[in-house]
Write a protein that holds these residues in place. Structure first.
Motif, short mmCIF file in Angstrom:
data_model
loop_
_atom_site.label_atom_id
_atom_site.label_comp_id
_atom_site.label_asym_id
_atom_site.label_seq_id
_atom_site.Cartn_x
_atom_site.Cartn_y
_atom_site.Cartn_z
N ARG A 2 28.44 30.15 48.70
CA ARG A 2 29.59 29.29 48.41
C ARG A 2 29.89 29.30 46.91
O ARG A 2 28.98 29.28 46.09
N PHE A 3 31.19 29.31 46.61
CA PHE A 3 31.65 29.34 45.23
C PHE A 3 32.71 28.28 45.01
O PHE A 3 33.60 28.09 45.85
N LEU A 4 32.59 27.58 43.88
CA LEU A 4 33.64 26.68 43.43
C LEU A 4 34.42 27.43 42.37
O LEU A 4 33.84 27.98 41.43
N VAL A 5 35.73 27.47 42.54
CA VAL A 5 36.60 28.13 41.58
C VAL A 5 37.45 27.07 40.91
O VAL A 5 38.19 26.34 41.59
N LEU A 6 37.33 26.96 39.59
CA LEU A 6 38.14 26.04 38.81
C LEU A 6 39.32 26.83 38.26
O LEU A 6 39.13 27.84 37.58
N ALA A 88 34.30 37.03 46.16
CA ALA A 88 34.98 35.84 45.63
C ALA A 88 35.88 36.23 44.46
O ALA A 88 37.03 35.77 44.35
N LEU A 89 35.38 37.08 43.58
CA LEU A 89 36.17 37.52 42.43
C LEU A 89 37.41 38.31 42.86
O LEU A 89 38.48 38.16 42.26
N GLU A 90 37.29 39.11 43.89
CA GLU A 90 38.44 39.87 44.37
C GLU A 90 39.52 38.94 44.94
O GLU A 90 40.71 39.13 44.69
N TRP A 91 39.12 37.93 45.70
CA TRP A 91 40.11 36.96 46.20
C TRP A 91 40.81 36.27 45.05
O TRP A 91 42.02 36.06 45.07
N GLU A 102 54.72 35.37 34.04
CA GLU A 102 55.16 34.16 33.34
C GLU A 102 54.03 33.20 33.04
O GLU A 102 54.19 32.29 32.23
N TRP A 103 52.92 33.34 33.71
CA TRP A 103 51.85 32.35 33.65
C TRP A 103 50.64 32.86 32.89
O TRP A 103 50.34 34.04 32.89
N THR A 104 49.89 31.90 32.31
CA THR A 104 48.55 32.16 31.80
C THR A 104 47.63 31.28 32.63
O THR A 104 47.70 30.05 32.56
N VAL A 105 46.81 31.91 33.46
CA VAL A 105 45.92 31.20 34.37
C VAL A 105 44.55 31.86 34.30
O VAL A 105 44.45 33.08 34.19
N GLU A 106 43.51 31.04 34.37
CA GLU A 106 42.14 31.56 34.37
C GLU A 106 41.38 30.91 35.52
O GLU A 106 41.54 29.72 35.77
N CYS A 107 40.59 31.70 36.21
CA CYS A 107 39.75 31.17 37.29
C CYS A 107 38.28 31.29 36.88
O CYS A 107 37.82 32.38 36.56
N GLU A 108 37.59 30.18 36.89
CA GLU A 108 36.15 30.17 36.64
C GLU A 108 35.45 30.11 37.99
O GLU A 108 35.61 29.14 38.73
N VAL A 109 34.72 31.15 38.33
CA VAL A 109 34.08 31.30 39.63
C VAL A 109 32.59 31.02 39.46
O VAL A 109 31.90 31.74 38.74
#
Length: 116
Positions: A2-6, A88-91, A102-109
């Motif tokens: 299980r992974f929490l992605v912020l 998880a990183l691929e998703w 248009e966006w700057t978004v970061e996912c912390e996995v």
């Protein structure tokens, strides 16, 4: 696993999800559900509606939002159940691609576990 992605965003960037982005995210979320990897996901209300509580040397302090010192904030989350961190990183890579240019978004996995 299980992974929490912020999902971290620039809250006051002026970007608001448009119909194209909502449609693309909806398609990806449906695919994640069908694949059985999505446990939960949601966006968060603005920091202006939130609060922080902090413990410092035994004393607690409550701070109401907005939090002016924060340029980047957690704007949402995913809870995933995948076979590996790579999956998880691929998703999440695919999630980021839906946002276009248009966006700057970061996912912390981050993997759950280790303390129970």
């Amino acid at each position: 696993m299980r992974f929490l992605v912020l999902i971290k965003i620039e809250e006051n960037s002026g970007n608001v999800p448009d119909e194209r982005l909502l449609t693309e995210m909806g398609k990806l979320i449906a695919e994640m559900k069908k694949a059985g990897v999505l446990v939960e996901t949601d966006g968060l209300r603005p920091t202006s509606e939130g609060a922080r509580i902090r413990l410092d040397k035994g004393k607690t302090k409550l701070m109401d939002g907005p939090f002016s010192e924060s340029k980047e904030v957690v704007g949402g989350f995913f809870m995933l159940e995948t076979a590996s961190q790579e999956e998880a990183l691929e998703w999440m890579r695919r999630f980021l691609v839906t946002h276009g240019t248009e966006w700057t978004v970061e996912c912390e996995v981050r993997q759950l576990g280790g303390y129970s």
